[in-house]
Design a protein around this motif. Structure first.
Motif, PDB file in Angstrom:
ATOM      1  N   ARG A   1     140.766 132.374  18.438  1.00  0.00           N
ATOM      2  CA  ARG A   1     139.312 132.493  18.616  1.00  0.00           C
ATOM      3  C   ARG A   1     138.992 133.392  19.804  1.00  0.00           C
ATOM      4  O   ARG A   1     138.084 134.227  19.733  1.00  0.00           O
ATOM      5  N   PHE A   2     139.738 133.229  20.902  1.00  0.00           N
ATOM      6  CA  PHE A   2     139.507 134.054  22.087  1.00  0.00           C
ATOM      7  C   PHE A   2     139.821 135.518  21.764  1.00  0.00           C
ATOM      8  O   PHE A   2     139.059 136.423  22.138  1.00  0.00           O
ATOM      9  N   ALA A   3     140.927 135.745  21.076  1.00  0.00           N
ATOM     10  CA  ALA A   3     141.318 137.111  20.726  1.00  0.00           C
ATOM     11  C   ALA A   3     140.282 137.763  19.814  1.00  0.00           C
ATOM     12  O   ALA A   3     139.976 138.958  19.952  1.00  0.00           O
ATOM     13  N   THR A   4     139.722 136.998  18.894  1.00  0.00           N
ATOM     14  CA  THR A   4     138.691 137.522  17.996  1.00  0.00           C
ATOM     15  C   THR A   4     137.444 137.912  18.768  1.00  0.00           C
ATOM     16  O   THR A   4     136.854 138.976  18.537  1.00  0.00           O
TER      17      THR A   4
ATOM     18  N   ALA B   1     127.787 140.808  23.551  1.00  0.00           N
ATOM     19  CA  ALA B   1     127.442 139.387  23.500  1.00  0.00           C
ATOM     20  C   ALA B   1     128.666 138.507  23.363  1.00  0.00           C
ATOM     21  O   ALA B   1     128.648 137.327  23.750  1.00  0.00           O
ATOM     22  N   TRP B   2     129.753 139.083  22.852  1.00  0.00           N
ATOM     23  CA  TRP B   2     130.948 138.284  22.608  1.00  0.00           C
ATOM     24  C   TRP B   2     131.777 138.059  23.858  1.00  0.00           C
ATOM     25  O   TRP B   2     132.819 137.404  23.820  1.00  0.00           O
TER      26      TRP B   2
ATOM     27  N   VAL C   1     127.195 132.375  20.244  1.00  0.00           N
ATOM     28  CA  VAL C   1     128.241 132.886  19.366  1.00  0.00           C
ATOM     29  C   VAL C   1     129.577 132.382  19.912  1.00  0.00           C
ATOM     30  O   VAL C   1     129.646 131.858  21.020  1.00  0.00           O
ATOM     31  N   ASP C   2     130.642 132.549  19.137  1.00  0.00           N
ATOM     32  CA  ASP C   2     131.947 132.049  19.552  1.00  0.00           C
ATOM     33  C   ASP C   2     132.595 133.048  20.500  1.00  0.00           C
ATOM     34  O   ASP C   2     133.649 133.622  20.228  1.00  0.00           O
ATOM     35  N   SER C   3     131.945 133.253  21.647  1.00  0.00           N
ATOM     36  CA  SER C   3     132.334 134.266  22.623  1.00  0.00           C
ATOM     37  C   SER C   3     133.551 133.833  23.427  1.00  0.00           C
ATOM     38  O   SER C   3     133.987 132.671  23.366  1.00  0.00           O
TER      39      SER C   3
ATOM     40  N   ALA D   1     138.126 141.058  20.777  1.00  0.00           N
ATOM     41  CA  ALA D   1     138.159 142.247  19.920  1.00  0.00           C
ATOM     42  C   ALA D   1     136.746 142.737  19.611  1.00  0.00           C
ATOM     43  O   ALA D   1     136.484 143.949  19.597  1.00  0.00           O
ATOM     44  N   ARG D   2     135.832 141.822  19.391  1.00  0.00           N
ATOM     45  CA  ARG D   2     134.447 142.214  19.118  1.00  0.00           C
ATOM     46  C   ARG D   2     133.799 142.809  20.362  1.00  0.00           C
ATOM     47  O   ARG D   2     133.036 143.779  20.269  1.00  0.00           O
ATOM     48  N   ALA D   3     134.117 142.231  21.531  1.00  0.00           N
ATOM     49  CA  ALA D   3     133.589 142.786  22.781  1.00  0.00           C
ATOM     50  C   ALA D   3     134.131 144.192  23.015  1.00  0.00           C
ATOM     51  O   ALA D   3     133.388 145.102  23.406  1.00  0.00           O
ATOM     52  N   LEU D   4     135.410 144.396  22.758  1.00  0.00           N
ATOM     53  CA  LEU D   4     136.018 145.715  22.932  1.00  0.00           C
ATOM     54  C   LEU D   4     135.438 146.729  21.950  1.00  0.00           C
ATOM     55  O   LEU D   4     135.425 147.933  22.242  1.00  0.00           O
ATOM     56  N   ALA D   5     134.958 146.241  20.814  1.00  0.00           N
ATOM     57  CA  ALA D   5     134.358 147.117  19.814  1.00  0.00           C
ATOM     58  C   ALA D   5     132.900 147.453  20.132  1.00  0.00           C
ATOM     59  O   ALA D   5     132.242 148.140  19.352  1.00  0.00           O
ATOM     60  N   GLY D   6     132.401 146.931  21.269  1.00  0.00           N
ATOM     61  CA  GLY D   6     131.054 147.276  21.695  1.00  0.00           C
ATOM     62  C   GLY D   6     130.028 146.174  21.561  1.00  0.00           C
ATOM     63  O   GLY D   6     128.858 146.378  21.893  1.00  0.00           O
ATOM     64  N   GLU D   7     130.432 144.991  21.098  1.00  0.00           N
ATOM     65  CA  GLU D   7     129.504 143.875  20.952  1.00  0.00           C
ATOM     66  C   GLU D   7     129.579 143.011  22.211  1.00  0.00           C
ATOM     67  O   GLU D   7     130.303 142.017  22.267  1.00  0.00           O
TER      68      GLU D   7
END
Length: 211
Positions: free
Chosen positions: A164-167, A178-179, A185-187, A170-176
């Motif tokens: 869950r942390f890795a996911t 909020a994660w 969200v499951d940040s 990955a979303r934060a690294l992709a520019g999101e």
């Protein structure tokens, strides 16, 4: 020896680590049947362990003081049954310095002090500042892997925090952004908060008495 937890304990514990959540979220936390989860929540409510509150069109369950005590009693018994207390304590000791790094990273994600304002909001205009935070989160992610593996070997319910942390990362690294730190969200922050709550609940500790 089974390392799976009883369903009624998982329901009560999901309320604990979620803090405040409605039935579908509680059921989803451990992949439980929604109808069975609802019945178990109603049973727990009748015992005075949980309460349901609704406001502004939303509602959710939370633990009562009696429910918190019952949750910790059953978690302690479960940990004793599998003989995992020493391992979980060891993991917790290794978790604490990572926790300090995570909290600092989330603070830096929200604030970027300048000469005139120590509490200036991070407007994310400084790419290097944000990149450094994401780099630090990557280090935490790598350090979490062996700890999560050890916890999952003690009890099945501990599994999944690392993925869950890795996911979220990955979303934060992709520019999101909020994660990194949002609670809706499951940040990274939310996953980490739940793991922290899980550890202190399992060990019967007080979050506010930590070093």
């Amino acid at each position: 020896m089974t390392r799976d937890s009883a369903t009624d304990l998982l329901v009560l514990h999901a309320v604990r680590i979620s803090g405040f959540a409605d039935t579908p979220v509680i059921a989803h936390r451990y992949g439980l049947d929604a109808a069975e989860t609802k019945e178990l929540l109603l049973d727990a409510e009748a015992r005075g362990w949980v309460g349901h509150t609704a406001f502004a069109g939303t509602g959710g369950w939370s633990l009562t003081d009696a429910g918190r005590a019952e949750n910790e009693r059953r978690l302690a018994a479960e940990l004793a049954r599998v003989g995992g207390a020493d391992e979980v304590r060891d993991v917790y000791r290794e978790f604490l310095p990572l926790n300090a790094l995570l909290l600092q990273a989330c603070t830096d994600w929200q604030l970027r002090p300048n000469a005139g304002d120590r509490l200036a909001v991070n407007d994310h205009s400084d790419a290097a500042w944000d990149a450094r935070i994401l780099y630090d989160l990557g280090g935490i992610d790598r350090a979490l892997l062996p700890l999560a593996d050890r916890l999952g070997g003690v009890l099945t319910r501990f599994r999944g925090y690392d993925t869950r942390f890795a996911t979220a990362l990955a979303r934060a690294l992709a520019g999101e952004g909020a994660w990194v730190d949002r609670t809706d969200v499951d940040s990274c922050h939310r996953v980490w908060f739940e793991l922290h709550e899980d550890l202190i609940a399992t060990l019967g500790l007080d979050r506010h008495a930590e070093p």
